[in-house]
Design a protein around this motif. Structure first.
Motif, PDB file in Angstrom:
ATOM      1  N   THR A  15       0.859  -1.179   0.000  1.00 17.08           N
ATOM      2  CA  THR A  15       0.000   0.000   0.000  1.00 17.08           C
ATOM      3  C   THR A  15       0.893   1.226   0.000  1.00 17.08           C
ATOM      4  O   THR A  15       1.797   1.340   0.840  1.00 17.08           O
ATOM      5  N   VAL A  16       0.674   2.127  -0.950  1.00 14.70           N
ATOM      6  CA  VAL A  16       1.408   3.390  -1.037  1.00 14.70           C
ATOM      7  C   VAL A  16       0.364   4.478  -1.256  1.00 14.70           C
ATOM      8  O   VAL A  16      -0.293   4.504  -2.296  1.00 14.70           O
ATOM      9  N   GLY A  17       0.208   5.335  -0.256  1.00 14.86           N
ATOM     10  CA  GLY A  17      -0.838   6.356  -0.335  1.00 14.86           C
ATOM     11  C   GLY A  17      -2.197   5.680  -0.419  1.00 14.86           C
ATOM     12  O   GLY A  17      -2.523   4.803   0.377  1.00 14.86           O
ATOM     13  N   GLU A  18      -2.968   6.038  -1.415  1.00 13.88           N
ATOM     14  CA  GLU A  18      -4.299   5.457  -1.619  1.00 13.88           C
ATOM     15  C   GLU A  18      -4.262   4.229  -2.524  1.00 13.88           C
ATOM     16  O   GLU A  18      -5.287   3.595  -2.750  1.00 13.88           O
ATOM     17  N   ARG A  19      -3.083   3.896  -3.036  1.00  8.50           N
ATOM     18  CA  ARG A  19      -2.969   2.788  -3.993  1.00  8.50           C
ATOM     19  C   ARG A  19      -2.516   1.516  -3.293  1.00  8.50           C
ATOM     20  O   ARG A  19      -1.700   1.556  -2.378  1.00  8.50           O
ATOM     21  N   CYS A  20      -3.032   0.391  -3.759  1.00  6.81           N
ATOM     22  CA  CYS A  20      -2.690  -0.908  -3.174  1.00  6.81           C
ATOM     23  C   CYS A  20      -2.604  -1.934  -4.302  1.00  6.81           C
ATOM     24  O   CYS A  20      -3.484  -1.998  -5.159  1.00  6.81           O
ATOM     25  N   GLU A  21      -1.532  -2.716  -4.300  1.00 11.50           N
ATOM     26  CA  GLU A  21      -1.333  -3.760  -5.310  1.00 11.50           C
ATOM     27  C   GLU A  21      -0.781  -5.008  -4.633  1.00 11.50           C
ATOM     28  O   GLU A  21      -0.052  -4.912  -3.645  1.00 11.50           O
ATOM     29  N   VAL A  22      -1.096  -6.156  -5.198  1.00 14.26           N
ATOM     30  CA  VAL A  22      -0.470  -7.407  -4.795  1.00 14.26           C
ATOM     31  C   VAL A  22       0.525  -7.759  -5.889  1.00 14.26           C
ATOM     32  O   VAL A  22       0.164  -7.847  -7.063  1.00 14.26           O
ATOM     33  N   LEU A  23       1.796  -7.899  -5.490  1.00 18.75           N
ATOM     34  CA  LEU A  23       2.864  -8.204  -6.431  1.00 18.75           C
ATOM     35  C   LEU A  23       3.408  -9.603  -6.179  1.00 18.75           C
ATOM     36  O   LEU A  23       3.423 -10.071  -5.038  1.00 18.75           O
ATOM     37  N   GLY A  24       3.873 -10.242  -7.249  1.00 21.07           N
ATOM     38  CA  GLY A  24       4.426 -11.587  -7.160  1.00 21.07           C
ATOM     39  C   GLY A  24       5.818 -11.644  -7.758  1.00 21.07           C
ATOM     40  O   GLY A  24       6.396 -10.612  -8.149  1.00 21.07           O
ATOM     41  N   PRO A  25       6.379 -12.846  -7.861  1.00 19.62           N
ATOM     42  CA  PRO A  25       7.745 -13.024  -8.356  1.00 19.62           C
ATOM     43  C   PRO A  25       7.983 -12.311  -9.684  1.00 19.62           C
ATOM     44  O   PRO A  25       7.185 -12.415 -10.614  1.00 19.62           O
ATOM     45  N   GLY A  26       9.069 -11.552  -9.743  1.00 21.50           N
ATOM     46  CA  GLY A  26       9.432 -10.814 -10.940  1.00 21.50           C
ATOM     47  C   GLY A  26       8.860  -9.406 -10.980  1.00 21.50           C
ATOM     48  O   GLY A  26       9.332  -8.571 -11.742  1.00 21.50           O
ATOM     49  N   ASP A  27       7.836  -9.120 -10.167  1.00 17.04           N
ATOM     50  CA  ASP A  27       7.264  -7.778 -10.108  1.00 17.04           C
ATOM     51  C   ASP A  27       8.177  -6.884  -9.277  1.00 17.04           C
ATOM     52  O   ASP A  27       9.005  -7.365  -8.505  1.00 17.04           O
ATOM     53  N   ALA A  28       7.990  -5.578  -9.428  1.00 18.59           N
ATOM     54  CA  ALA A  28       8.854  -4.625  -8.724  1.00 18.59           C
ATOM     55  C   ALA A  28       8.060  -3.392  -8.308  1.00 18.59           C
ATOM     56  O   ALA A  28       6.926  -3.192  -8.751  1.00 18.59           O
ATOM     57  N   TYR A  29       8.665  -2.572  -7.464  1.00 18.18           N
ATOM     58  CA  TYR A  29       8.050  -1.331  -7.004  1.00 18.18           C
ATOM     59  C   TYR A  29       9.131  -0.274  -6.825  1.00 18.18           C
ATOM     60  O   TYR A  29      10.307  -0.596  -6.658  1.00 18.18           O
ATOM     61  N   HIS A  30       8.719   0.983  -6.866  1.00 14.96           N
ATOM     62  CA  HIS A  30       9.612   2.116  -6.628  1.00 14.96           C
ATOM     63  C   HIS A  30       8.733   3.303  -6.290  1.00 14.96           C
ATOM     64  O   HIS A  30       7.805   3.616  -7.038  1.00 14.96           O
ATOM     65  N   PHE A  31       8.976   3.975  -5.138  1.00 16.49           N
ATOM     66  CA  PHE A  31       8.129   5.094  -4.746  1.00 16.49           C
ATOM     67  C   PHE A  31       8.864   6.041  -3.811  1.00 16.49           C
ATOM     68  O   PHE A  31       9.892   5.699  -3.234  1.00 16.49           O
ATOM     69  N   ASP A  32       8.300   7.235  -3.669  1.00  8.04           N
ATOM     70  CA  ASP A  32       8.780   8.255  -2.747  1.00  8.04           C
ATOM     71  C   ASP A  32       8.320   7.837  -1.351  1.00  8.04           C
ATOM     72  O   ASP A  32       7.120   7.725  -1.092  1.00  8.04           O
ATOM     73  N   SER A  33       9.255   7.603  -0.443  1.00 10.05           N
ATOM     74  CA  SER A  33       8.938   7.086   0.897  1.00 10.05           C
ATOM     75  C   SER A  33       8.210   8.078   1.787  1.00 10.05           C
ATOM     76  O   SER A  33       7.760   7.716   2.869  1.00 10.05           O
TER      77      SER A  33
END
Length: 180
Positions: A137-155
């Motif tokens: 969960t980042v801000g109002e957004r939420c995703e379920v990620l699996g193997p090979g997926d990635a994320y990058h955000f302003d902390s």
């Protein structure tokens, strides 16, 4: 040498959280955080109280110097390992003065999370999911990620991680500046 960076180095070298140090000393967690971030210059009395909780004397504190040789390669048994709420973190290298990047191998037990509420801090972070599934969960957004997926955000955006795999999950992440 920066007083805040020195305090963070000494505190983390002794495996103390800011919260634990605050409990030991009676100095608030927010005061310790302000000192470490360089936003507050403590009085000698306050600094002494904080150092007594580590424990380290004022003389030792000011004589500690970072290791003169830069360590570049790390064997598996040299990684700094710690656990919080069912999440095991393995950090590349020990906390050090001047480091601006933190690299972690994160292993979440089934259902483990970074806390029941979102949190935010200065910097940015990103990572790759190696095994399992994680709800981020980042801000109002939420995703379920699996193997090979990635994320990058302003902390600075409120965020939270939660393992949704029955067999746990594993992430390789990087964060700047280091948060612990």
């Amino acid at each position: 040498m920066d007083l805040g960076a020195r305090l963070r180095f000494v505190r983390t070298a002794r495996s103390l959280s800011q919260r634990e140090l605050a409990k030991r000393t009676g100095v608030t967690n927010s005061t310790i955080s302000l000192i470490e971030s360089g936003d507050m210059n403590p009085s000698v009395g306050t600094l002494k109280r904080v150092l007594d909780g580590i424990p380290v004397t004022l003389g030792e504190f000011f004589s500690i110097a970072p290791d003169g040789g830069e360590k570049i390669f790390f064997r598996s048994d040299e990684l700094v390992t710690f656990e919080q709420r069912g999440v095991t973190f393995r950090q590349v290298g020990a906390p050090a003065f001047g480091r601006t990047l933190q690299i972690l191998n994160e292993n979440y037990a089934p259902g483990a999370d970074t806390g029941s509420s979102v949190y935010a801090h200065e910097g940015e972070e990103g990572g790759f999911i190696l095994r399992g599934r994680v709800e981020i969960t980042v801000g109002e957004r939420c995703e379920v990620l699996g193997p090979g997926d990635a994320y990058h955000f302003d902390s600075r955006q409120p965020h939270r991680f939660r393992c949704v795999s029955p067999d746990g999950c594993e992430i390789i992440s990087a964060c700047t500046p280091p948060t612990f």
